[in-house]
Design an enzyme around this catalytic site. Structure first.
Site, PDB file in Angstrom:
ATOM      1  N   GLY A 222      -5.919 -22.774 -13.618  1.00 28.02           N
ATOM      2  CA  GLY A 222      -6.290 -23.093 -14.998  1.00 28.02           C
ATOM      3  C   GLY A 222      -5.076 -22.869 -15.864  1.00 28.02           C
ATOM      4  O   GLY A 222      -3.968 -23.164 -15.466  1.00 28.02           O
ATOM      5  N   SER A 223      -5.266 -22.338 -17.062  1.00 24.89           N
ATOM      6  CA  SER A 223      -4.122 -22.086 -17.933  1.00 24.89           C
ATOM      7  C   SER A 223      -4.547 -21.274 -19.135  1.00 24.89           C
ATOM      8  O   SER A 223      -5.730 -21.235 -19.499  1.00 24.89           O
ATOM      9  CB  SER A 223      -3.495 -23.401 -18.429  1.00 24.89           C
ATOM     10  OG  SER A 223      -3.076 -24.212 -17.355  1.00 24.89           O
ATOM     11  N   ASN A 224      -3.561 -20.663 -19.780  1.00 22.75           N
ATOM     12  CA  ASN A 224      -3.708 -20.119 -21.124  1.00 22.75           C
ATOM     13  C   ASN A 224      -2.700 -20.817 -22.025  1.00 22.75           C
ATOM     14  O   ASN A 224      -1.561 -21.058 -21.615  1.00 22.75           O
ATOM     15  CB  ASN A 224      -3.410 -18.614 -21.156  1.00 22.75           C
ATOM     16  CG  ASN A 224      -4.351 -17.808 -20.272  1.00 22.75           C
ATOM     17  OD1 ASN A 224      -5.570 -17.932 -20.371  1.00 22.75           O
ATOM     18  ND2 ASN A 224      -3.782 -16.976 -19.399  1.00 22.75           N
ATOM     19  N   ASN A 487      -9.125 -22.518 -20.873  1.00 24.66           N
ATOM     20  CA  ASN A 487     -10.018 -23.386 -20.095  1.00 24.66           C
ATOM     21  C   ASN A 487     -11.468 -23.272 -20.513  1.00 24.66           C
ATOM     22  O   ASN A 487     -12.366 -23.594 -19.736  1.00 24.66           O
ATOM     23  CB  ASN A 487      -9.875 -23.132 -18.588  1.00 24.66           C
ATOM     24  CG  ASN A 487      -8.441 -23.153 -18.133  1.00 24.66           C
ATOM     25  OD1 ASN A 487      -7.936 -22.164 -17.611  1.00 24.66           O
ATOM     26  ND2 ASN A 487      -7.748 -24.247 -18.356  1.00 24.66           N
ATOM     27  N   ARG A 519     -11.980 -14.262 -19.425  1.00 24.42           N
ATOM     28  CA  ARG A 519     -10.573 -14.557 -19.719  1.00 24.42           C
ATOM     29  C   ARG A 519     -10.395 -15.173 -21.098  1.00 24.42           C
ATOM     30  O   ARG A 519      -9.539 -14.710 -21.871  1.00 24.42           O
ATOM     31  CB  ARG A 519      -9.966 -15.434 -18.625  1.00 24.42           C
ATOM     32  CG  ARG A 519      -8.503 -15.806 -18.899  1.00 24.42           C
ATOM     33  CD  ARG A 519      -7.803 -16.330 -17.643  1.00 24.42           C
ATOM     34  NE  ARG A 519      -8.437 -17.511 -17.098  1.00 24.42           N
ATOM     35  CZ  ARG A 519      -8.089 -18.768 -17.396  1.00 24.42           C
ATOM     36  NH1 ARG A 519      -7.119 -18.991 -18.268  1.00 24.42           N
ATOM     37  NH2 ARG A 519      -8.690 -19.786 -16.831  1.00 24.42           N
TER      38      ARG A 519
END
Length: 785
Positions: A222-224, A487, A519
């Protein structure tokens, strides 16, 4: 301009003060300057030469991965490695070589790439995009010619028969496949194995529902992405945190590069392997990143088949014949001789047919809105020229080709911007309500009725192609404080300004009963705490240093919410009963958790035990073990507390302790004890546990080189990380490429930045001429075509 080849590459190791003078004396057209950690800075005077320099530099570091990837894209893996071996897919998931080859051979035979390349921009590529791709191919091939396959520095592919020159079609096919990784590309086995029922098969029972297709790969990726605006920074400018979570092996890695055409383009950042553009990074005026979005990009349709003909279907009562393609694949036999396997694939008006659910009455097909999306190259290249958020938005509205990610950006003016400007089929909420036949929980999107055109994607003014949502429908939010994403759906882009009112195909626009995942909740909590100055990091407001510190702090949201309760529980109940009925002494484990710092640093002893406990709790549905249940009106403060009196919590802890005891693990184990890359201890933990810095790995990960994407060698998580401040004087940035620049285990740049990541250190971004020439490790190469 096509020049005669004078010299492929002349390499000089130069002191920084002499760099400009030697460049003028050499009279070369293309310059590759490498600074610390082997980071290349490519300078050329046109797009073709820029691509040439990039292709050459990339081949120096990663020729084997590109060769391996091209073998996949051409559908030739079975020819060299056999049909049953698993392909080296990392982002879309691995399938057998035969299934992979069948899928890609069919894609080649569809002429999709050639058809799109024949279209003018914006549907087809811009001239600049075509030029940079063609140059990239020429540069890569020139490196192979100069070095020779028999003398490649990476032993992974040195002297292998499957290594050779690449083509522009390979690069464009790679782009198309990247664009579809969470769509039809992730269903390659379903497409490759699809076949109508055999003659004489029993008819399906009335009202039967086809089995759902296999789920796409769902690794811990995923990502931030954070864009911090002028109202939230100490210097009243813009800041950006780039933190994608992607596989560390195979084709989904980032390469750190700077691309420069003086006066035309100057961009630095992360570029996905095999792509000649920067997808995440910064120019002089704007910084941008992406996170995997929550939108639906593909749709499943159920077809009503013509009685007695399982390869014909009805639309609005009229029969249509499926398109048939015979796909031959060359396979290496067990005796070492090649054979040919021929499969027949079928395609409906919506897209490829799928294996599961094909009966004599119904069949399932998939529509991927990115089926012909090569616009992403033109769009990223235009974003690479942007100098503020307005220009970046204009690029996205022109090309509309971002495949599956949100866009998060900021600029020197301190504008914080986020949008889902990705390719999404125009299916309205009313159509979903009317056309949905059966929800499939583990595949993105519903199953729609394919027997009527009323359920097909419609058109929208402003959309670059029919069947897509246009820019007027994109969810967007522009702020002067912050926009962030981990996400989660677009509604929680800013805790003080929940976003609503956008079409359901872009994801939910309201908070569900479970609230935010841990998260994204942690990300919002860290940002709002820094703005308020309540996080213990100094005065309110972001600085570049505090932006970096928040990333390297390796906070664990689940520990923040539940560690004290678990400690109280195990201290009060030193003996607990496990699922198997055994009594478990938890005294030592409880003491280990008491010593844990509650974070996921590489040396945070006790985190592995907590990770085991949390994994077991997550499997227990519903999650009624919270003391305070999720409240959609309290996004950042609920849920909270673990109910230590809940038998499920006590049993989960007993099971975690029992399992670790049987496996011989230490209750004091830290992330760096069990998560490694080529022996280097890693910080971070899983997204489900609530870690912002997501990292998953095994003790032996990375020991087989970066090409090998097999489970035993694999790692996932934080990849190219950048913290950047867009000051009026220019960007100030710090970066770390967690797995380093090369897949070659013999390269000095195979794991040098991994050591930095382990030690929570950063690379100073060298963007300007003065910064690059000041590098103490500067090396300059000149290429002439």
């Amino acid at each position: 301009m096509a020049w005669a080849l004078c010299a492929a590459a002349v390499v000089f190791a130069l002191p920084s003060a002499s760099a400009v003078g030697v460049k003028q004396a050499a009279g070369s057209s293309i310059e590759i300057r490498r600074t610390e950690y082997g980071i290349p800075h490519i300078v050329a005077h046109n797009y073709s030469d820029l691509g040439y320099g990039y292709g050459y530099a990339f081949a120096q570091d990663n020729a084997c991965e590109m060769a391996d990837r091209v073998l996949t894209l051409r559908g030739q893996r079975s020819q060299y490695f056999g049909a049953s071996a698993m392909n080296n897919g990392s982002l879309a998931g691995s399938v057998s070589n035969l299934d992979s080859d069948t899928y890609f051979q069919a894609l080649r035979r569809s002429d999709t790439v050639e058809k799109v390349l024949g279209e003018p921009a914006p549907v087809g590529p811009t001239p600049q995009a075509r030029q940079i791709v063609d140059g990239y191919v020429a540069g890569f091939n020139q490196y192979l010619k100069d070095v020779g396959v028999a003398h490649l520095p990476d032993p992974t592919c040195r002297g292998k028969a499957w290594v050779g020159a690449i083509t522009a079609a390979d690069v464009w096919t790679n782009m198309l496949d990247i664009d579809q990784v969470n769509g039809v590309s992730a269903m390659r086995a379903q497409v490759a194995e699809a076949a109508p029922p055999a003659p004489g098969a029993a008819p399906a029972s009335a009202g039967s529902t086809p089995a759902p297709p296999a789920a796409p790969r769902s690794g811990d990726t995923g990502s931030n992405g954070w864009a911090i605006g002028r109202a939230a920074t100490a210097n009243h400018d813009g800041m950006l945190l780039i933190n994608p979570h992607l596989p560390w092996t195979g084709d989904a890695r980032f390469y750190q590069v700077q691309l420069t055409i003086p006066g035309v383009l100057d961009v630095t950042g992360g570029s996905l392997y095999g792509t000649p553009v920067v997808e995440i990074g910064h120019t002089a005026g704007v910084a941008f990143t992406g996170t995997t979005d929550d939108a639906t990009h593909m749709m499943l349709y159920q077809l009503q088949l013509v009685p007695g003909d399982p390869t014909s279907y009805l639309v609005d009562g009229k029969p249509e014949k499926m398109r048939r393609t015979d796909v031959p694949v060359t396979v290496l036999g067990e005796d070492g001789n090649p054979t040919t396997v021929v499969r027949t694939l079928y395609t409906s008006r919506y897209g490829p047919m799928l294996a599961d659910g094909w009966t004599t009455a119904t069949a399932t097909t998939v529509l991927d809105a990115r089926a012909d999306d090569l616009r992403s190259v033109s769009e990223w290249l235009a974003m690479d020229r942007a100098q503020d958020v307005g220009q970046l938005r204009a690029a996205q509205q022109t090309y509309q080709g971002i495949p599956w990610s949100y866009t998060i950006a900021t600029d020197r003016a301190g504008t914080a911007y986020m949008a889902d400007a990705a390719v999404v089929p125009r299916i309205t909420d009313a159509q979903i309500d009317k056309c949905d036949l059966a929800a499939i929980s583990h595949v993105q999107g519903p199953l729609l009725d394919g027997s009527t055109t009323a359920c097909a994607p419609g058109s929208e003014p402003g959309a670059v192609e029919p069947g897509l949502f246009g820019p007027a429908s994109y969810p967007t939010l522009t702020r002067d404080d912050y926009v962030v994403n981990s996400n989660n759906p677009m509604y929680a882009t800013n805790a003080a300004a929940l976003l609503t009112g956008y079409p359901g195909m872009f994801g939910p626009d309201q908070v569900g009963p479970l609230g935010l995942a841990l998260r994204p909740q942690l990300g919002l909590t860290m940002v709002t705490g820094r703005i308020a100055g309540t996080d213990g990091l100094g005065p309110a407001g972001f600085t570049l240093a505090t932006l970096q510190e928040l990333f390297t702090g390796d906070q664990d949201r689940s520990a923040q919410l539940g560690l004290s309760d678990v400690l109280a529980m195990c201290q009060a109940h030193p003996t607990l009963t496990a699922t198997d009925g055994q009594s478990v002494d938890t005294t030592a484990a409880c003491a280990a958790l008491g010593r844990w710092d509650g974070r996921a640093n590489s040396d945070s002893h006790g985190e592995i035990l907590w990770s085991r406990l949390w994994s077991l709790l997550q499997r227990q549905v519903p999650h009624t073990w919270w003391r305070v249940a999720p409240d959609p009106n309290q996004l950042l403060t609920t849920p909270s507390g673990l109910n230590g009196d809940d038998p499920r919590v006590q049993k989960a802890f007993a099971d975690a302790v029992e399992t670790m005891s049987k496996q011989g693990g230490s209750f004091d184990s830290a992330p760096g004890d069990v998560r490694k890359w080529d022996g280097i201890p890693l910080p971070g933990c899983s997204s489900g546990e609530g870690c912002f810095n997501v990292v998953t790995a095994l003790p032996a990960s990375g020991q087989n080189g970066g090409v090998d994407a097999s489970p035993a060698n694999n790692a996932d998580g934080s990849s190219f990380v950048m913290a950047v401040e867009m000051t009026p004087q220019g960007p100030r940035a710090r970066t770390v490429l967690t797995y380093s620049e090369s897949v070659n285990p013999a390269s000095p740049h195979y794991a040098d930045q991994t050591v930095l990541f382990s030690d929570k250190q950063w690379v100073t971004d060298r963007f300007t001429e003065a910064e690059i020439n000041a590098s103490p490790e500067l090396q300059i190469s000149y290429l002439r075509r």
